[in-house]
Design an enzyme around this catalytic site. Structure first.
Site, mmCIF file in Angstrom:
data_model
loop_
_atom_site.group_PDB
_atom_site.id
_atom_site.type_symbol
_atom_site.label_atom_id
_atom_site.label_comp_id
_atom_site.label_asym_id
_atom_site.label_seq_id
_atom_site.Cartn_x
_atom_site.Cartn_y
_atom_site.Cartn_z
ATOM 1 N N ALA A 1 18.863 18.940 -22.457
ATOM 2 C CA ALA A 1 18.625 20.532 -23.035
ATOM 3 C C ALA A 1 19.918 20.506 -23.790
ATOM 4 O O ALA A 1 21.206 20.430 -23.464
ATOM 5 C CB ALA A 1 18.429 21.593 -22.133
ATOM 6 N N THR B 1 26.375 12.358 -27.284
ATOM 7 C CA THR B 1 26.349 11.823 -28.530
ATOM 8 C C THR B 1 27.618 11.082 -28.694
ATOM 9 O O THR B 1 28.802 11.413 -28.344
ATOM 10 C CB THR B 1 26.201 12.961 -29.488
ATOM 11 O OG1 THR B 1 26.251 12.467 -30.758
ATOM 12 C CG2 THR B 1 27.351 14.134 -29.206
ATOM 13 N N ASP B 2 27.602 10.124 -29.890
ATOM 14 C CA ASP B 2 28.612 9.352 -30.576
ATOM 15 C C ASP B 2 29.541 10.409 -31.327
ATOM 16 O O ASP B 2 30.655 10.121 -31.466
ATOM 17 C CB ASP B 2 28.328 8.173 -31.254
ATOM 18 C CG ASP B 2 27.532 8.591 -32.541
ATOM 19 O OD1 ASP B 2 27.030 9.822 -32.673
ATOM 20 O OD2 ASP B 2 27.285 7.811 -33.155
ATOM 21 N N GLU B 3 29.022 11.511 -31.566
ATOM 22 C CA GLU B 3 29.693 12.615 -32.596
ATOM 23 C C GLU B 3 31.079 13.101 -31.624
ATOM 24 O O GLU B 3 32.101 13.574 -32.494
ATOM 25 C CB GLU B 3 28.786 13.729 -33.143
ATOM 26 C CG GLU B 3 27.702 12.984 -33.855
ATOM 27 C CD GLU B 3 26.767 13.960 -34.643
ATOM 28 O OE1 GLU B 3 27.514 14.984 -35.048
ATOM 29 O OE2 GLU B 3 25.755 13.736 -34.682
ATOM 30 N N LYS C 1 29.417 19.238 -27.296
ATOM 31 C CA LYS C 1 29.099 18.245 -26.363
ATOM 32 C C LYS C 1 30.478 17.486 -25.889
ATOM 33 O O LYS C 1 30.380 17.151 -24.749
ATOM 34 C CB LYS C 1 28.368 17.128 -27.410
ATOM 35 C CG LYS C 1 27.135 17.709 -27.887
ATOM 36 C CD LYS C 1 25.830 17.771 -26.945
ATOM 37 C CE LYS C 1 25.607 16.596 -25.976
ATOM 38 N NZ LYS C 1 24.346 17.005 -25.390
HETATM 39 P P1 NAD Z 1 16.180 18.774 -29.785
HETATM 40 O O1 NAD Z 1 17.046 19.900 -30.714
HETATM 41 O O2 NAD Z 1 15.197 18.092 -30.628
HETATM 42 O O3 NAD Z 1 16.031 19.304 -28.458
HETATM 43 C C1 NAD Z 1 16.604 20.143 -27.620
HETATM 44 C C2 NAD Z 1 15.562 20.931 -26.438
HETATM 45 O O4 NAD Z 1 16.620 21.804 -25.618
HETATM 46 C C3 NAD Z 1 14.619 21.807 -26.956
HETATM 47 O O5 NAD Z 1 13.296 21.343 -26.413
HETATM 48 C C4 NAD Z 1 15.085 23.026 -26.708
HETATM 49 O O6 NAD Z 1 14.043 24.046 -26.542
HETATM 50 C C5 NAD Z 1 15.917 22.810 -25.348
HETATM 51 N N1 NAD Z 1 17.090 24.032 -25.223
HETATM 52 C C6 NAD Z 1 18.008 24.334 -26.003
HETATM 53 N N2 NAD Z 1 18.635 25.246 -25.412
HETATM 54 C C7 NAD Z 1 18.147 25.374 -24.218
HETATM 55 C C8 NAD Z 1 18.493 26.263 -23.056
HETATM 56 N N3 NAD Z 1 19.496 27.184 -23.322
HETATM 57 N N4 NAD Z 1 17.989 26.071 -22.059
HETATM 58 C C9 NAD Z 1 16.783 25.215 -21.786
HETATM 59 N N5 NAD Z 1 16.385 24.453 -22.838
HETATM 60 C C10 NAD Z 1 17.154 24.471 -23.862
HETATM 61 O O7 NAD Z 1 17.264 17.875 -29.422
HETATM 62 P P2 NAD Z 1 17.411 16.034 -29.276
HETATM 63 O O8 NAD Z 1 17.489 15.586 -30.708
HETATM 64 O O9 NAD Z 1 16.169 15.658 -28.571
HETATM 65 O O10 NAD Z 1 18.415 15.935 -28.493
HETATM 66 C C11 NAD Z 1 18.600 16.057 -27.052
HETATM 67 C C12 NAD Z 1 19.833 15.612 -26.533
HETATM 68 O O11 NAD Z 1 20.245 14.164 -26.869
HETATM 69 C C13 NAD Z 1 20.907 16.582 -26.693
HETATM 70 O O12 NAD Z 1 21.917 16.742 -25.706
HETATM 71 C C14 NAD Z 1 21.832 15.781 -27.980
HETATM 72 O O13 NAD Z 1 23.089 16.250 -28.082
HETATM 73 C C15 NAD Z 1 21.668 14.386 -27.570
HETATM 74 N N6 NAD Z 1 21.657 13.453 -28.562
HETATM 75 C C16 NAD Z 1 20.784 13.630 -29.702
HETATM 76 C C17 NAD Z 1 20.795 12.473 -30.599
HETATM 77 C C18 NAD Z 1 20.082 12.712 -31.864
HETATM 78 O O14 NAD Z 1 20.198 11.793 -32.716
HETATM 79 N N7 NAD Z 1 18.903 13.665 -31.879
HETATM 80 C C19 NAD Z 1 21.715 11.623 -30.581
HETATM 81 C C20 NAD Z 1 22.497 11.453 -29.477
HETATM 82 C C21 NAD Z 1 22.552 12.346 -28.466
HETATM 83 P P1 TYD Z 2 21.374 14.840 -39.441
HETATM 84 O O1 TYD Z 2 20.169 14.200 -39.482
HETATM 85 O O2 TYD Z 2 21.780 16.205 -39.606
HETATM 86 O O3 TYD Z 2 22.372 14.060 -38.307
HETATM 87 P P2 TYD Z 2 23.724 14.087 -37.981
HETATM 88 O O4 TYD Z 2 24.545 15.070 -38.741
HETATM 89 O O5 TYD Z 2 23.808 14.370 -36.420
HETATM 90 O O6 TYD Z 2 24.528 12.666 -38.209
HETATM 91 O O7 TYD Z 2 22.139 14.062 -40.857
HETATM 92 C C1 TYD Z 2 22.190 12.669 -41.084
HETATM 93 C C2 TYD Z 2 23.265 12.544 -42.148
HETATM 94 O O8 TYD Z 2 22.453 12.954 -43.221
HETATM 95 C C3 TYD Z 2 24.412 13.190 -42.016
HETATM 96 O O9 TYD Z 2 25.403 12.569 -42.797
HETATM 97 C C4 TYD Z 2 23.989 14.280 -43.040
HETATM 98 C C5 TYD Z 2 23.306 13.837 -43.975
HETATM 99 N N1 TYD Z 2 22.432 14.994 -44.632
HETATM 100 C C6 TYD Z 2 21.965 14.932 -45.885
HETATM 101 O O10 TYD Z 2 22.445 14.342 -46.764
HETATM 102 N N2 TYD Z 2 21.034 16.095 -46.155
HETATM 103 C C7 TYD Z 2 20.278 16.722 -45.174
HETATM 104 O O11 TYD Z 2 19.480 17.759 -45.743
HETATM 105 C C8 TYD Z 2 20.512 16.551 -43.808
HETATM 106 C C9 TYD Z 2 19.752 17.297 -43.020
HETATM 107 C C10 TYD Z 2 21.443 15.619 -43.559
#
Ligand code: NAD
Ligand code: TYD
Length: 350
Positions: free
Chosen positions: A82, A130-132, A160
């Site tokens: 979450a 995350t790697d960020e 994070k």
């Molecule tokens: P997402 O935004 O799609 O989902 C997040 C979920 O958390 C949602 O279902 C939301 O309702 C729930 N949530 C948010 N706030 C909450 C709260 N206060 N209490 C309970 N639930 C809550 O996110 P995602 O992309 O699936 O990412 C999931 C995890 O993986 C995150 O911790 C993110 O930092 C990590 N992550 C994501 C990516 C990516 O590329 N998306 C990459 C590396 C790590």
């Molecule tokens: P994003 O999917 O938001 O992931 P993150 O910022 O966590 O890497 O964005 C991926 C890359 O794409 C990032 O360099 C930002 C760029 N980006 C755009 O150029 N246009 C857009 O509308 C969005 C959402 C992202």
């Protein structure tokens, strides 16, 4: 094995819930999610009738609620996903990121510590990160390893990073059995169409512009979400307490090249003339503090636990496009806001 998975209604969380239930017949899952804009219970429609699955609506920022949930359930482990996850939203409203990503994580850690005190054997608190948190890399210069110093730049990555530090502090101070993974950018089905790939698929589908930040030179390392879920399952079961594992696809793409590839796939799938989708590309003002490049060295995970990505980016992107085109109803439910009625309609407000 009764697991608490947080954020299971989100993009990666829904794949993780599905992975644990499918791969482990003896596993029960409680999915705790507050259903923010990013939570969509339709992501888990196929699991609703599984007696091993239970959804609980609740907010991890509410310490009393989280404590009660732990006192009423004997969770063997927690897989914590979450979070507020979108960088652009974190620039607009950092406070929500501190609340959920930092305070929410500490609430979960503290509830687990109290519930498991004196009985930590066989328990695990898995924090998905995350790697960020590592900051940004020069073009062509090296990769993030598990020992790269933290250097977050966006409010999202700062929150994070802070949560990762708390997880390690609970391990070192209270002996909580924790494990952390830091993963690169995910893509695949069920991703909210605010992130690059699903946003652009939806915009191409509906003939809207594709806003490319800056010159499109930023590089991301893309991983298919099901490979991430498989890595989490593996690390949960075989990783070592107190350790960190980097997860990545060895799959770096400049945004501009990725968008061009996506346009070509979309032209083919939609039977449009070659080059038609590219006419939607627009270069727009860059994101503030935009990290130039992320790249993950996932060799620890490969050598210690034998994990590798299962598909190439071209295959994964094609499958992803096919999923969004076949699930226009899902996309329309999300973009119209109708998905937010799913909880009332299916759970009757319980
Ligand atoms: P997402 O935004 O799609 O989902 C997040 C979920 O958390 C949602 O279902 C939301 O309702 C729930 N949530 C948010 N706030 C909450 C709260 N206060 N209490 C309970 N639930 C809550 O996110 P995602 O992309 O699936 O990412 C999931 C995890 O993986 C995150 O911790 C993110 O930092 C990590 N992550 C994501 C990516 C990516 O590329 N998306 C990459 C590396 C790590
Ligand atoms: P994003 O999917 O938001 O992931 P993150 O910022 O966590 O890497 O964005 C991926 C890359 O794409 C990032 O360099 C930002 C760029 N980006 C755009 O150029 N246009 C857009 O509308 C969005 C959402 C992202």
């Amino acid at each position: 094995m009764h697991l608490l998975i947080t954020g299971g209604a989100g993009f990666i969380g829904s794949h993780v819930v599905r992975r644990f239930l499918r791969a482990h017949p003896g596993c029960r899952v409680t999915n705790l999610d507050s259903l923010t804009y990013a939570g969509n219970l339709a992501n888990l429609r196929d699991l609703e009738d599984d007696p091993r699955y239970r959804f609980v609506r609740g907010d991890i920022t509410d310490a009393a609620f989280v404590g009660k949930l732990f006192s009423e359930n004997d969770f063997r482990g927690v897989v914590h996903l979450a979070a507020e996850s979108h960088v652009d939203r974190s620039i607009a409203d950092p406070t929500a990121f501190v609340m959920t990503n930092v305070i929410g994580t500490v609430n979960l850690l503290d509830a687990a510590r109290r519930a498991w005190e004196g009985n930590m054997e066989g328990r695990r608190f898995y924090h998905v990160s995350t790697d960020e948190v590592y900051g940004t890399l020069e073009d062509g210069g090296g990769m993030f390893t598990e020992s790269t110093p933290y250097d977050p730049h966006s409010p999202y990555s700062a929150s994070k990073a802070s949560s990762d530090h708390f997880v390690r502090a609970y391990h070192d101070t209270y002996g909580l059995p924790v494990v952390i993974s830091n993963c690169s950018n995910n893509y695949g089905s069920h991703q909210f169409p605010e992130k690059l790939i699903p946003l652009f698929i939806n915009n191409i589908r509906t003939g809207r512009e594709l806003p490319i930040y800056g010159g499109g030179e930023n590089v991301r390392d893309w991983l298919w979400v099901e490979d991430h879920a498989r890595a989490i399952d593996l690390i949960y079961h075989e990783g070592k307490n107190g350790e960190t594992y980097n997860i990545g696809g060895h799959n770096e793409w400049r945004n501009i090249d990725l968008v061009r590839l996506l346009c070509r796939i979309m032209d083919r799938k939609l039977e449009r003339a070659e080059g038609e989708s590219e006419t939607l590309m627009r270069f727009v003002t860059d994101r503030a503090g935009h990290d130039l490049r992320y790249a993950i060295d996932a060799s620890k995970l490969k050598h210690e636990l034998g994990w590798e990505p299962s598909i190439t980016f071209e295959e994964g992107l094609e499958k992803t496009v096919e999923w969004y085109l076949a699930n226009g109803e899902w996309l329309e439910g999300v973009t119209s806001g109708a998905y937010q009625n799913y909880y009332e309609a299916h759970y009757g407000g319980r």
